[in-house]
Motif scaffolding. Sequence first.
Motif, short mmCIF file in Angstrom:
data_model
loop_
_atom_site.label_atom_id
_atom_site.label_comp_id
_atom_site.label_asym_id
_atom_site.label_seq_id
_atom_site.Cartn_x
_atom_site.Cartn_y
_atom_site.Cartn_z
N GLN A 11 -6.25 24.41 -23.16
CA GLN A 11 -6.75 25.30 -24.19
C GLN A 11 -6.22 24.87 -25.56
O GLN A 11 -5.18 24.18 -25.65
N ALA A 12 -6.92 25.28 -26.58
CA ALA A 12 -6.48 24.98 -27.94
C ALA A 12 -5.06 25.50 -28.15
O ALA A 12 -4.74 26.63 -27.74
N GLY A 13 -4.24 24.68 -28.77
CA GLY A 13 -2.85 25.04 -29.00
C GLY A 13 -1.89 24.53 -27.94
O GLY A 13 -0.67 24.52 -28.16
N ASP A 14 -2.43 24.10 -26.82
CA ASP A 14 -1.59 23.59 -25.73
C ASP A 14 -1.11 22.18 -26.03
O ASP A 14 -1.54 21.54 -27.00
N SER A 15 -0.24 21.70 -25.14
CA SER A 15 0.28 20.34 -25.24
C SER A 15 -0.09 19.56 -23.99
O SER A 15 -0.32 20.14 -22.92
N LEU A 16 -0.10 18.26 -24.13
CA LEU A 16 -0.41 17.36 -23.03
C LEU A 16 0.27 16.03 -23.31
O LEU A 16 0.36 15.62 -24.47
N ARG A 17 0.72 15.37 -22.25
CA ARG A 17 1.30 14.04 -22.44
C ARG A 17 0.53 13.03 -21.60
O ARG A 17 0.39 13.17 -20.39
N LEU A 18 0.06 12.00 -22.26
CA LEU A 18 -0.61 10.90 -21.59
C LEU A 18 0.38 9.76 -21.36
O LEU A 18 1.31 9.56 -22.14
N SER A 19 0.13 9.02 -20.30
CA SER A 19 0.94 7.85 -19.98
C SER A 19 0.04 6.64 -19.82
O SER A 19 -1.11 6.77 -19.41
N CYS A 20 0.60 5.50 -20.12
CA CYS A 20 -0.11 4.23 -19.93
C CYS A 20 0.88 3.25 -19.31
O CYS A 20 1.80 2.78 -19.99
N ALA A 21 0.68 2.98 -18.04
CA ALA A 21 1.56 2.07 -17.33
C ALA A 21 1.00 0.66 -17.40
O ALA A 21 -0.19 0.43 -17.12
N ALA A 22 1.87 -0.28 -17.76
CA ALA A 22 1.45 -1.67 -17.89
C ALA A 22 2.11 -2.53 -16.83
O ALA A 22 3.26 -2.29 -16.44
N SER A 23 1.38 -3.50 -16.36
CA SER A 23 1.95 -4.45 -15.42
C SER A 23 2.46 -5.66 -16.20
O SER A 23 2.06 -5.90 -17.33
N GLY A 24 3.35 -6.40 -15.61
CA GLY A 24 3.88 -7.58 -16.28
C GLY A 24 5.25 -7.32 -16.87
O GLY A 24 5.69 -6.17 -16.99
N ARG A 25 5.91 -8.38 -17.27
CA ARG A 25 7.29 -8.30 -17.74
C ARG A 25 7.44 -8.45 -19.24
O ARG A 25 8.55 -8.51 -19.75
N THR A 26 6.33 -8.52 -19.95
CA THR A 26 6.41 -8.77 -21.38
C THR A 26 6.01 -7.56 -22.21
O THR A 26 5.68 -7.69 -23.38
N PHE A 27 6.07 -6.38 -21.61
CA PHE A 27 5.62 -5.16 -22.29
C PHE A 27 6.33 -4.97 -23.62
O PHE A 27 5.71 -4.56 -24.60
N SER A 28 7.61 -5.25 -23.67
CA SER A 28 8.38 -4.99 -24.89
C SER A 28 7.91 -5.83 -26.08
O SER A 28 8.15 -5.47 -27.23
N THR A 29 7.27 -6.92 -25.82
CA THR A 29 6.79 -7.78 -26.90
C THR A 29 5.40 -7.42 -27.40
O THR A 29 4.94 -7.95 -28.40
N TYR A 30 4.74 -6.52 -26.69
CA TYR A 30 3.37 -6.18 -27.02
C TYR A 30 3.29 -5.09 -28.07
O TYR A 30 4.12 -4.18 -28.11
N GLY A 31 2.29 -5.16 -28.89
CA GLY A 31 1.88 -4.01 -29.67
C GLY A 31 0.99 -3.15 -28.80
O GLY A 31 0.15 -3.67 -28.07
N ASP A 96 -1.80 -5.46 -27.45
CA ASP A 96 -1.96 -6.69 -28.23
C ASP A 96 -0.76 -7.58 -27.95
O ASP A 96 0.36 -7.25 -28.36
N PRO A 97 -0.93 -8.71 -27.26
CA PRO A 97 0.20 -9.58 -26.93
C PRO A 97 0.88 -10.19 -28.15
O PRO A 97 1.99 -10.72 -28.05
N ARG A 98 0.25 -10.12 -29.29
CA ARG A 98 0.85 -10.65 -30.52
C ARG A 98 1.87 -9.67 -31.14
O ARG A 98 2.58 -10.02 -32.08
N GLY A 99 1.91 -8.44 -30.61
CA GLY A 99 2.95 -7.50 -31.03
C GLY A 99 2.56 -6.55 -32.14
O GLY A 99 3.36 -5.71 -32.55
N PHE A 100 1.32 -6.65 -32.60
CA PHE A 100 0.90 -5.80 -33.71
C PHE A 100 0.32 -4.48 -33.21
O PHE A 100 -0.13 -4.38 -32.07
N GLY A 101 0.29 -3.50 -34.09
CA GLY A 101 -0.30 -2.20 -33.76
C GLY A 101 -1.38 -1.86 -34.76
O GLY A 101 -1.34 -0.81 -35.41
N ARG A 102 -2.36 -2.70 -34.84
CA ARG A 102 -3.40 -2.54 -35.86
C ARG A 102 -4.40 -1.48 -35.48
O ARG A 102 -4.44 -1.01 -34.34
N ARG A 103 -5.22 -1.10 -36.43
CA ARG A 103 -6.07 0.08 -36.28
C ARG A 103 -7.48 -0.22 -35.77
O ARG A 103 -8.26 0.71 -35.58
N TRP A 104 -7.82 -1.47 -35.56
CA TRP A 104 -9.19 -1.75 -35.15
C TRP A 104 -9.23 -2.23 -33.72
O TRP A 104 -8.34 -2.88 -33.22
#
Length: 121
Positions: A11-31, A96-104
């Motif tokens: 309902q409007a006003g409520d909260s929700l948390r989404l998760s995105c699980a990634a495979s691989g060992r290079t997650f920390s380098t990704y945007g 993005d494996p290049r590490g950026f968090g761009r908007r497009w």
Amino acid sequence: QLQASGGGLVQAGDSLRLSCAASGRTFSTYGMAWFRQAPEKEREFVGSSWNDGSMDYADSVKGRFTISRDNAKSTLYLQMNRLKPEDTAVYYCAADPRGFGRRWTNAYDYWGQGTLVTVSS
């Protein structure tokens, strides 16, 4: 490979948390980013996490949504508070494996399958 989860009907006003699980060992380098797509609308940027720790948010969600990441678990989160009916959409995570968090969308090489968030008024 990205696996998004956590969507649902709230309902409007409520909260929700989404998760995105990634495979691989290079997650920390990704945007990483969240996008959303409402019916009959284009996919739009929600927010992102650059690999240097910086964050970016769309104006429409700033102050209500928070992105975080657990590099040890290779998981990206989207905490959504004070949800509004206009937040209703399928939410996608992207990497993005290049590490950026761009908007497009074409800046991202990998996409999750999407998770539906429906906010009733």
